[in-house]
Design a protein around this motif. Structure first.
Motif, short mmCIF file in Angstrom:
data_model
loop_
_atom_site.label_atom_id
_atom_site.label_comp_id
_atom_site.label_asym_id
_atom_site.label_seq_id
_atom_site.Cartn_x
_atom_site.Cartn_y
_atom_site.Cartn_z
N MET B 31 47.13 32.95 49.07
CA MET B 31 47.43 34.30 49.33
C MET B 31 46.23 35.50 49.25
O MET B 31 45.20 35.05 48.16
CB MET B 31 48.47 34.88 48.26
N PHE B 33 45.00 39.60 49.18
CA PHE B 33 45.55 40.72 49.18
C PHE B 33 44.67 41.98 49.29
O PHE B 33 43.15 41.66 49.11
CB PHE B 33 46.21 41.07 47.77
N LEU B 45 48.42 48.38 45.84
CA LEU B 45 48.24 47.28 47.04
C LEU B 45 48.58 47.96 48.11
O LEU B 45 49.62 48.52 48.19
CB LEU B 45 49.46 46.38 46.53
N GLY B 97 47.46 33.06 44.25
CA GLY B 97 48.25 31.94 44.72
C GLY B 97 48.34 30.75 43.98
O GLY B 97 48.83 29.60 44.39
N GLY B 98 47.45 30.62 43.15
CA GLY B 98 47.36 29.54 42.18
C GLY B 98 48.66 29.48 41.19
O GLY B 98 49.19 30.61 40.91
N GLY B 99 48.77 28.21 40.49
CA GLY B 99 49.80 28.14 39.48
C GLY B 99 49.85 28.91 38.35
O GLY B 99 50.92 29.53 37.89
N ASN B 100 48.88 29.56 38.07
CA ASN B 100 48.57 30.43 36.78
C ASN B 100 48.82 32.09 37.16
O ASN B 100 48.60 32.87 36.37
CB ASN B 100 47.38 30.32 36.19
N TYR B 101 49.12 32.26 38.53
CA TYR B 101 49.15 33.85 39.22
C TYR B 101 47.88 34.58 39.01
O TYR B 101 48.32 35.68 39.10
CB TYR B 101 50.44 34.15 38.76
N GLU B 102 46.69 34.14 38.49
CA GLU B 102 45.80 34.94 38.43
C GLU B 102 45.42 35.47 39.85
O GLU B 102 45.38 34.56 40.89
CB GLU B 102 44.61 34.26 37.83
N GLN B 103 44.78 36.72 39.87
CA GLN B 103 44.08 37.22 41.08
C GLN B 103 42.55 37.65 40.69
O GLN B 103 42.31 38.11 39.70
CB GLN B 103 44.73 38.58 41.56
N TYR B 104 41.59 37.28 41.67
CA TYR B 104 40.29 37.53 41.61
C TYR B 104 39.99 38.45 42.59
O TYR B 104 40.46 38.44 43.80
CB TYR B 104 39.62 36.35 41.61
N PHE B 105 39.20 39.41 42.39
CA PHE B 105 38.61 40.41 43.45
C PHE B 105 37.44 40.32 43.79
O PHE B 105 36.76 39.85 43.10
CB PHE B 105 38.71 41.84 42.47
#
Lengths: 116, 114
Positions: B31, B33, B45, B97-105
């Motif tokens: 994913m 964004f 978003l 999109g990882g299993g931990n739902y973290e987003q990196y910018f």
């Protein structure tokens, strides 16, 4: 729709002190994730800490810890032994993985200044 | 976490023109964004960039104004079309999109429209 509220636009503390940033959120869902992000003047968004709603234990990352109160829909961030490098905007964020969407909903932010 | 780069880092554009912002990731991600951060404000978003299909836009954002491409799992572009001064913002891409739902910018693109 989910909303996230940070009621402290600005905070200022002395170096080495402990500071707590507040965050409340509104949701009807039971399974979700909460995050704190840091944005220094460089504008890079940095993930500080993550909390899963289904976990009762509060998350901790070195000097950063959270106080997660699910019933009260509260998610505060505590910074211990604050350092000059902690000076930044701090954003609380909510995410529900419901139906595959992973949209982050952010609060308005708290500008934190650590004074020498 | 993934290493994310954005180009350009900043730009000053004339009203009525368009700017395409690139986001490159050093690994394949499910994913991607695009967010907008207006001056002194929080992040909102714009859309989720889907590989192989059209982007999913949030309320208040339309494809004609913010067309997005996602040709593969490591790259995406956001175009800000027919710009006006109100489009002056920081535009950030993020990956997740990882299993931990973290987003990196990514580091963001500071756009000024005159």
């Amino acid at each position: 729709a989910q909303t996230v509220t940070q009621s402290q636009p600005e905070m200022s503390v002395q170096e080495a002190e402990t500071v707590t940033l507040s965050c409340t959120y509104d949701t009807s869902e039971n399974n979700y994730y909460l995050f704190w992000y840091k944005q220094p003047p460089s504008r890079q968004m940095i993930l500080v800490i993550r909390q899963e709603a289904y976990k009762q234990q509060n998350a901790t990352e070195n000097r950063f810890s959270v106080n997660f109160q699910k019933a009260a829909k509260s998610f505060s961030l505590k910074i211990s032994d604050s350092q000059l490098g902690d000076t930044a905007m701090y954003f609380c964020a909510f995410m529900s993985p419901f139906q595959g969407a992973q949209k982050l909903v952010f609060g308005q932010g708290t500008r934190l200044t650590i004074n020498p | 976490s993934a290493v994310i780069s954005q180009k350009p880092s900043r730009d000053i554009c004339q009203r009525g023109t368009s700017l395409t912002i690139q986001c490159q990731v050093d690994s394949q991600v499910t994913m991607m964004f695009w967010y907008r951060q207006q001056p002194g404000q929080s992040l909102t978003l714009i859309a989720t960039a889907n590989q192989g299909s059209e982007a999913t836009y949030e309320s208040g954002f339309v494809i004609d104004k913010f067309p997005i491409s996602r040709p593969n799992l490591t790259f995406s572009t956001l175009t800000v079309s027919n710009m006006s001064p109100e489009d002056s913002s920081i535009y950030l891409c993020s990956v997740g999109g990882g299993g931990n739902y973290e987003q990196y910018f990514g580091p963001g693109t500071r756009l000024t429209v005159t």
